[in-house]
Design an enzyme around this catalytic site. Structure first.
Site, PDB file in Angstrom:
ATOM      1  N   ASN A  10       0.869  -1.283  -0.086  1.00 47.94           N
ATOM      2  CA  ASN A  10      -0.060   0.031  -0.024  1.00 47.94           C
ATOM      3  C   ASN A  10       1.065   1.182   0.002  1.00 47.94           C
ATOM      4  O   ASN A  10       1.584   1.467   1.097  1.00 47.94           O
ATOM      5  CB  ASN A  10      -0.938   0.171   1.211  1.00 47.94           C
ATOM      6  N   TRP A  11       1.125   1.912  -1.081  1.00 47.79           N
ATOM      7  CA  TRP A  11       2.136   3.021  -1.180  1.00 47.79           C
ATOM      8  C   TRP A  11       1.422   4.146  -0.717  1.00 47.79           C
ATOM      9  O   TRP A  11       2.027   5.142  -0.393  1.00 47.79           O
ATOM     10  CB  TRP A  11       2.128   3.411  -2.843  1.00 47.79           C
ATOM     11  N   LYS A  12       0.195   4.202  -0.161  1.00 47.64           N
ATOM     12  CA  LYS A  12      -0.485   5.452   0.386  1.00 47.64           C
ATOM     13  C   LYS A  12      -0.062   6.629  -0.544  1.00 47.64           C
ATOM     14  O   LYS A  12      -0.212   6.349  -1.715  1.00 47.64           O
ATOM     15  CB  LYS A  12      -0.105   5.642   2.004  1.00 47.64           C
ATOM     16  N   HIS A  94      -9.459   1.454   5.021  1.00 43.03           N
ATOM     17  CA  HIS A  94      -8.185   1.562   5.777  1.00 43.03           C
ATOM     18  C   HIS A  94      -8.444   2.628   6.972  1.00 43.03           C
ATOM     19  O   HIS A  94      -9.280   3.499   6.876  1.00 43.03           O
ATOM     20  CB  HIS A  94      -7.307   2.073   4.725  1.00 43.03           C
ATOM     21  N   GLU A  96      -6.742   4.929   8.273  1.00 50.33           N
ATOM     22  CA  GLU A  96      -6.487   6.502   7.667  1.00 50.33           C
ATOM     23  C   GLU A  96      -7.746   7.045   7.050  1.00 50.33           C
ATOM     24  O   GLU A  96      -8.129   8.021   7.495  1.00 50.33           O
ATOM     25  CB  GLU A  96      -5.209   6.546   6.732  1.00 50.33           C
ATOM     26  N   GLU A 165      -5.402  -4.831  10.451  1.00 53.23           N
ATOM     27  CA  GLU A 165      -4.380  -3.596  10.938  1.00 53.23           C
ATOM     28  C   GLU A 165      -4.677  -2.769  12.168  1.00 53.23           C
ATOM     29  O   GLU A 165      -5.271  -1.821  12.222  1.00 53.23           O
ATOM     30  CB  GLU A 165      -4.246  -2.744   9.712  1.00 53.23           C
ATOM     31  N   GLY A 171       2.731   2.467  10.873  1.00 59.16           N
ATOM     32  CA  GLY A 171       3.634   3.499  10.686  1.00 59.16           C
ATOM     33  C   GLY A 171       4.318   4.055  12.192  1.00 59.16           C
ATOM     34  O   GLY A 171       5.051   4.972  12.019  1.00 59.16           O
ATOM     35  N   SER A 209       3.584  -1.999  10.421  1.00 59.21           N
ATOM     36  CA  SER A 209       5.044  -2.141  10.642  1.00 59.21           C
ATOM     37  C   SER A 209       5.625  -3.440   9.977  1.00 59.21           C
ATOM     38  O   SER A 209       6.513  -3.884  10.830  1.00 59.21           O
ATOM     39  CB  SER A 209       5.399  -1.802  12.048  1.00 59.21           C
ATOM     40  N   GLY A 230       2.848  -1.020   4.294  1.00 56.01           N
ATOM     41  CA  GLY A 230       3.115   0.503   4.105  1.00 56.01           C
ATOM     42  C   GLY A 230       4.450   0.774   3.507  1.00 56.01           C
ATOM     43  O   GLY A 230       4.894   0.687   2.514  1.00 56.01           O
ATOM     44  N   GLY A 231       4.976   1.306   4.726  1.00 47.81           N
ATOM     45  CA  GLY A 231       6.512   1.994   4.406  1.00 47.81           C
ATOM     46  C   GLY A 231       7.160   1.070   3.820  1.00 47.81           C
ATOM     47  O   GLY A 231       8.091   1.572   2.904  1.00 47.81           O
TER      48      GLY A 231
HETATM   49  P1  13P Z   1       3.208   0.493   7.534  1.00 50.75           P
HETATM   50  O1  13P Z   1       3.691  -0.715   7.031  1.00 50.75           O
HETATM   51  O2  13P Z   1       3.815   1.866   7.301  1.00 50.75           O
HETATM   52  O3  13P Z   1       3.159   0.537   9.384  1.00 50.75           O
HETATM   53  O4  13P Z   1       1.687   0.680   7.307  1.00 50.75           O
HETATM   54  C1  13P Z   1       0.643  -0.257   7.215  1.00 50.75           C
HETATM   55  C2  13P Z   1      -0.571   0.094   6.483  1.00 50.75           C
HETATM   56  O5  13P Z   1      -1.277   0.824   6.888  1.00 50.75           O
HETATM   57  C3  13P Z   1      -0.731  -0.884   5.187  1.00 50.75           C
HETATM   58  O6  13P Z   1      -1.979  -0.484   4.647  1.00 50.75           O
END
Ligand code: 13P
Length: 247
Positions: A10-12, A94, A96, A165, A171, A209, A230-231
């Site tokens: 997930n590149w956000k 998600h 967010e 999640e 993050g 994470s 994510g990251g």
């Molecule tokens: P991180 O891997 O950066 O913690 O993000 C997880 C995430 O929200 C994937 O959708």
């Protein structure tokens, strides 16, 4: 049951044309993978990803979709449009989006339904906040979130991918321990078993994470079938290492 693992990046709201090209080629060059692999870039980059990944066996998807088919909904993107660009998946619900865009359980469920109606597999995210975990509400929160989607999808509930999640692990560098994640995954699997005969074949991802260092121990858990990353999905080496850990 052995289920094929799935790793989704997930590149956000990250990336640029100049950064995406080496990231995609880094992922491509490391083929073959023994798990399924997908990336979810921001909407403007979907067509680029579709071109780069065409015929590669790798998949791509969107990060959200509208509940509507089309119309006067400025800024929205429909599931039909995602399907047109070859999206196999779309992330819905998600944390967010739930937090920053006030998305309700009901809205998330409608988005999952809209996705399936166009042949796009929804990756439905559920997860508790730190306050909810500390007050012992983890199970009731994730069950409530999943229940809304199960009801909306009815006999198609077995078609979704679920991603657990925990909000406090996103993050932050704080991963749920493999045991903490498995505990919630087992709850979700049991809830799915009561809803669909496909429950044991369904893919349940963990997100929060996930890094090359912790991926293997998470993937070793009975009900963890992959990761929503994510990251670490923004660095080809890290993302590839996570995919390798799933193999
Ligand atoms: P991180 O891997 O950066 O913690 O993000 C997880 C995430 O929200 C994937 O959708």
């Amino acid at each position: 049951m052995t289920r094929r693992k799935l790793v989704v990046g997930n590149w956000k709201m990250h990336g640029s044309r100049s950064a995406n090209a080496p990231l995609l080629s880094g992922i491509l060059e490391s083929r073959p993978y023994t798990c399924d692999v997908a990336v979810c870039p921001p909407f403007p980059y979907l067509s680029e990803a579709a071109v780069a990944l065409a015929s590669s066996g790798l998949r791509w998807g969107g990060q959200d979709c509208s509940v509507h088919e089309q119309g006067a909904y400025t800024g929205e993107v429909s599931a039909r449009m995602l399907a047109e660009f070859g999206c196999r998946y779309v992330i819905v619900g998600h944390s967010e989006r739930r937090a920053l865009h006030a998305e309700s359980d009901g809205l998330v469920a409608e988005k999952a339904k809209a996705a399936l109606a166009h042949g796009v597999t929804p990756i439905v995210c559920v997860g508790e906040t730190l306050a909810e975990r500390e007050s012992g509400q983890t199970e009731s929160v994730v069950k409530r979130q999943l229940s809304a989607v199960i009801h909306a999808l009815a006999h198609c509930a077995g078609e979704m991918v679920v991603a657990y999640e925990p909000v406090w692990a996103i993050g932050t560098g704080k991963t749920a321990t493999p045991e903490q994640a498995q505990e919630v995954h087992a709850v979700l699997r049991a809830q799915l078993r009561a809803a669909t005969p496909r429950a044991d074949a369904m893919t349940l991802l963990y997100g929060g994470s996930v890094k090359p260092e912790n991926a293997k121990s998470l993937f070793a858990q009975a009900d963890i079938d992959g990761a929503l990353v994510g990251g670490a999905a923004l660095k080809a080496d890290d993302f590839v290492a996570i995919c390798r850990a799933a193999g």
